[in-house]
Write a protein that holds these residues in place. Structure first.
Motif, PDB file in Angstrom:
ATOM      1  N   LEU A  69       0.827  -1.199   0.000  1.00 57.32           N
ATOM      2  CA  LEU A  69       0.000   0.000   0.000  1.00 57.32           C
ATOM      3  C   LEU A  69       0.865   1.255   0.000  1.00 57.32           C
ATOM      4  CD1 LEU A  69      -2.831   1.273   0.218  1.00 57.32           C
ATOM      5  CD2 LEU A  69      -2.578   1.145   2.693  1.00 57.32           C
ATOM      6  N   GLU A  70       1.951   1.251   0.768  1.00 59.32           N
ATOM      7  CA  GLU A  70       2.863   2.399   0.778  1.00 59.32           C
ATOM      8  C   GLU A  70       3.469   2.632  -0.606  1.00 59.32           C
ATOM      9  OE1 GLU A  70       5.641   1.356   3.834  1.00 59.32           O
ATOM     10  OE2 GLU A  70       4.349   2.095   5.441  1.00 59.32           O
ATOM     11  N   LEU A  71       3.905   1.567  -1.261  1.00 63.26           N
ATOM     12  CA  LEU A  71       4.456   1.708  -2.613  1.00 63.26           C
ATOM     13  C   LEU A  71       3.411   2.216  -3.594  1.00 63.26           C
ATOM     14  CD1 LEU A  71       6.803  -1.369  -3.061  1.00 63.26           C
ATOM     15  CD2 LEU A  71       7.418   1.039  -2.976  1.00 63.26           C
ATOM     16  N   PHE A  72       2.187   1.719  -3.481  1.00 64.31           N
ATOM     17  CA  PHE A  72       1.106   2.180  -4.353  1.00 64.31           C
ATOM     18  C   PHE A  72       0.871   3.678  -4.169  1.00 64.31           C
ATOM     19  CE2 PHE A  72      -3.429   3.176  -4.800  1.00 64.31           C
ATOM     20  CZ  PHE A  72      -3.574   2.955  -6.165  1.00 64.31           C
ATOM     21  N   LEU A  73       0.840   4.140  -2.910  1.00 66.47           N
ATOM     22  CA  LEU A  73       0.627   5.563  -2.648  1.00 66.47           C
ATOM     23  C   LEU A  73       1.786   6.412  -3.157  1.00 66.47           C
ATOM     24  CD1 LEU A  73      -0.933   5.497   0.933  1.00 66.47           C
ATOM     25  CD2 LEU A  73      -2.081   5.997  -1.233  1.00 66.47           C
ATOM     26  N   ILE A  74       3.015   5.912  -3.033  1.00 71.47           N
ATOM     27  CA  ILE A  74       4.168   6.643  -3.548  1.00 71.47           C
ATOM     28  C   ILE A  74       4.060   6.815  -5.055  1.00 71.47           C
ATOM     29  CG2 ILE A  74       6.665   6.490  -3.943  1.00 71.47           C
ATOM     30  CD1 ILE A  74       6.868   5.247  -1.124  1.00 71.47           C
ATOM     31  N   VAL A  75       3.729   5.740  -5.758  1.00 76.33           N
ATOM     32  CA  VAL A  75       3.594   5.808  -7.222  1.00 76.33           C
ATOM     33  C   VAL A  75       2.429   6.720  -7.601  1.00 76.33           C
ATOM     34  CG1 VAL A  75       3.032   4.462  -9.279  1.00 76.33           C
ATOM     35  CG2 VAL A  75       4.676   3.583  -7.632  1.00 76.33           C
ATOM     36  N   LEU A  76       1.300   6.596  -6.920  1.00 78.75           N
ATOM     37  CA  LEU A  76       0.131   7.414  -7.228  1.00 78.75           C
ATOM     38  C   LEU A  76       0.417   8.903  -7.021  1.00 78.75           C
ATOM     39  CD1 LEU A  76      -2.943   7.410  -7.919  1.00 78.75           C
ATOM     40  CD2 LEU A  76      -3.328   7.405  -5.454  1.00 78.75           C
ATOM     41  N   THR A  89       9.165   7.051   5.048  1.00 83.58           N
ATOM     42  CA  THR A  89       8.377   6.115   5.855  1.00 83.58           C
ATOM     43  C   THR A  89       8.540   4.691   5.338  1.00 83.58           C
ATOM     44  OG1 THR A  89       6.764   7.839   6.328  1.00 83.58           O
ATOM     45  CG2 THR A  89       6.056   5.580   6.668  1.00 83.58           C
ATOM     46  N   TYR A  90       8.490   4.528   4.027  1.00 82.17           N
ATOM     47  CA  TYR A  90       8.667   3.205   3.433  1.00 82.17           C
ATOM     48  C   TYR A  90      10.077   2.664   3.712  1.00 82.17           C
ATOM     49  CZ  TYR A  90       9.049  -0.521   0.031  1.00 82.17           C
ATOM     50  OH  TYR A  90       9.257  -1.735  -0.572  1.00 82.17           O
TER      51      TYR A  90
END
Length: 89
Positions: free
Chosen positions: A19-26, A57-58
């Motif tokens: 989810l953190e990676l998805f938010l970073i990309v988004l 954070t990631y």
């Protein structure tokens, strides 16, 4: 579903890290989409700042937390007992 290794660790990233990676990309896409050299908008700076915070954070999450490495124990006596027990062995 994550596969368990012999030492009990899981293979693959937990849902939180995905989810953190998805938010970073988004939010990176939002930052690129909000930039324009023809307008005086600074919205891209705000999105980029959010991406930087999520990136740190990631990084902390991947580096220092898993099922067994990070133990929060604010009582110094408990910590002392754990470390002294390790020295005796």
């Amino acid at each position: 579903r994550s596969k368990r290794l012999q030492n009990g660790a899981t293979m693959g990233a937990p849902l939180r890290q995905k989810l953190e990676l998805f938010l970073i990309v988004l939010f990176t896409l939002f930052a690129f989409a909000s930039y324009s050299k023809y307008t005086a908008s600074t919205a891209w700076i705000q999105w980029t700042t959010l991406v930087i915070f999520l990136g740190f954070t990631y990084t902390f999450d991947v580096s220092f937390t898993d099922e067994s490495s990070f133990i929060f124990d604010p009582d110094a006596d408990n910590w002392r007992r754990k470390t002294e027990a390790g020295k005796m062995q």
